[in-house]
Scaffold this motif. Structure first.
Motif, PDB file in Angstrom:
ATOM      1  N   UNK A   1      -6.029 -11.126   0.552  1.00  0.00           N
ATOM      2  CA  UNK A   1      -5.830 -11.498   1.958  1.00  0.00           C
ATOM      3  C   UNK A   1      -6.505 -10.474   2.866  1.00  0.00           C
ATOM      4  N   UNK A   2      -6.708 -10.879   4.124  1.00  0.00           N
ATOM      5  CA  UNK A   2      -7.265  -9.941   5.106  1.00  0.00           C
ATOM      6  C   UNK A   2      -6.322  -8.766   5.303  1.00  0.00           C
ATOM      7  N   UNK A   3      -5.029  -9.067   5.332  1.00  0.00           N
ATOM      8  CA  UNK A   3      -4.030  -8.005   5.544  1.00  0.00           C
ATOM      9  C   UNK A   3      -4.116  -6.950   4.433  1.00  0.00           C
ATOM     10  N   UNK A   4      -4.289  -7.387   3.194  1.00  0.00           N
ATOM     11  CA  UNK A   4      -4.389  -6.440   2.080  1.00  0.00           C
ATOM     12  C   UNK A   4      -5.682  -5.632   2.184  1.00  0.00           C
ATOM     13  N   UNK A   5      -6.760  -6.279   2.610  1.00  0.00           N
ATOM     14  CA  UNK A   5      -8.029  -5.570   2.804  1.00  0.00           C
ATOM     15  C   UNK A   5      -7.839  -4.472   3.853  1.00  0.00           C
ATOM     16  N   UNK A   6      -7.161  -4.801   4.937  1.00  0.00           N
ATOM     17  CA  UNK A   6      -6.888  -3.806   5.981  1.00  0.00           C
ATOM     18  C   UNK A   6      -6.075  -2.634   5.430  1.00  0.00           C
ATOM     19  N   UNK A   7      -5.115  -2.933   4.559  1.00  0.00           N
ATOM     20  CA  UNK A   7      -4.299  -1.875   3.955  1.00  0.00           C
ATOM     21  C   UNK A   7      -5.154  -0.986   3.055  1.00  0.00           C
TER      22      UNK A   7
END
Length: 161
Positions: free
Chosen positions: A103-109
Motif C-alpha cells: 500500500x501507499x501507506x506502507x511505502x510511506x512508512x
C-alpha cells in the motif's frame, strides 16, 4: 554514529547539529541525512545490514560520490533527459514499490516520508540515473567485442569470476 532513531525526525540534543555536509561533488552536496537515508533504505531491503557499520557507510558514501561524478560529467557533456521520461520512470517505480509493500501507506512508512516527498526525492534520483545511463550509452555503445576476444578474456579471468 547513525542509528535508525538518528534518521527519524527526533529533536537534536543541545549543541548537536541537525545535519552536516559529508561530501561536495561539483555543485552537489551530500548531507549526512542523505547518507543515513540511503543506508536506512538499504536496511529495509536487507535486515542483516548493520546501519552502524563504518565500512558500509564508507562504501555507500563512495558510491554516492561516484554517482554524482558521473552526473556532473553528463551535465558537462550536455546530456539532457525529458521531464516526461522522468515522470514515466517515477510512476513505474512508485507502482512497483506500492505493489512490493502492499500500500501507499506502507511505502510511506518504509521510506519514512510522505508520498509527495518520496516523489520529490525519487524524481531527483531517477533524473540522475537517466543522465548516468545516457552518459554510459554515449561513451560505450560503439564498443564492439568479438566472440574470440570474449572467450580469451573469460579464459584468462575464469578463476576470478
Amino acid at each position: 554514529m547513525g542509528t535508525i532513531s538518528t534518521f527519524s525526525q527526533t529533536e537534536p540534543k543541545e549543541g548537536e547539529s541537525l545535519d552536516k555536509i559529508v561530501a561536495i561533488v561539483g555543485d552537489e552536496i551530500i548531507m549526512k541525512s542523505d547518507l543515513d537515508g540511503q543506508i536506512y533504505f538499504l536496511a529495509q531491503y536487507d535486515k542483516s545490514i548493520d546501519i552502524n557499520d563504518k565500512e558500509l557507510r564508507k562504501k555507500v558514501l563512495d558510491n554516492m560520490i561516484d554517482n554524482l561524478l558521473l552526473v556532473n560529467k553528463a551535465k558537462l557533456d550536455s546530456i539532457i533527459v525529458s521531464d516526461d521520461e522522468i515522470s514515466q520512470r517515477m510512476e513505474i517505480h512508485l507502482q512497483s514499490e506500492i505493489q512490493r509493500f502492499g500500500s501507499e501507506k506502507r511505502v510511506e512508512q518504509v521510506y519514512g516520508m510522505s508520498m509527495a516527498r518520496i516523489k520529490n526525492e525519487i524524481k531527483d534520483k531517477i533524473k540522475q540515473n537517466l543522465l548516468v545511463n545516457q552518459l554510459i550509452m554515449q561513451h560505450f555503445s560503439d564498443i564492439k567485442i568479438s566472440q574470440k576476444e570474449f572467450d580469451e578474456f573469460y579464459s584468462q579471468k575464469a578463476d576470478s569470476l
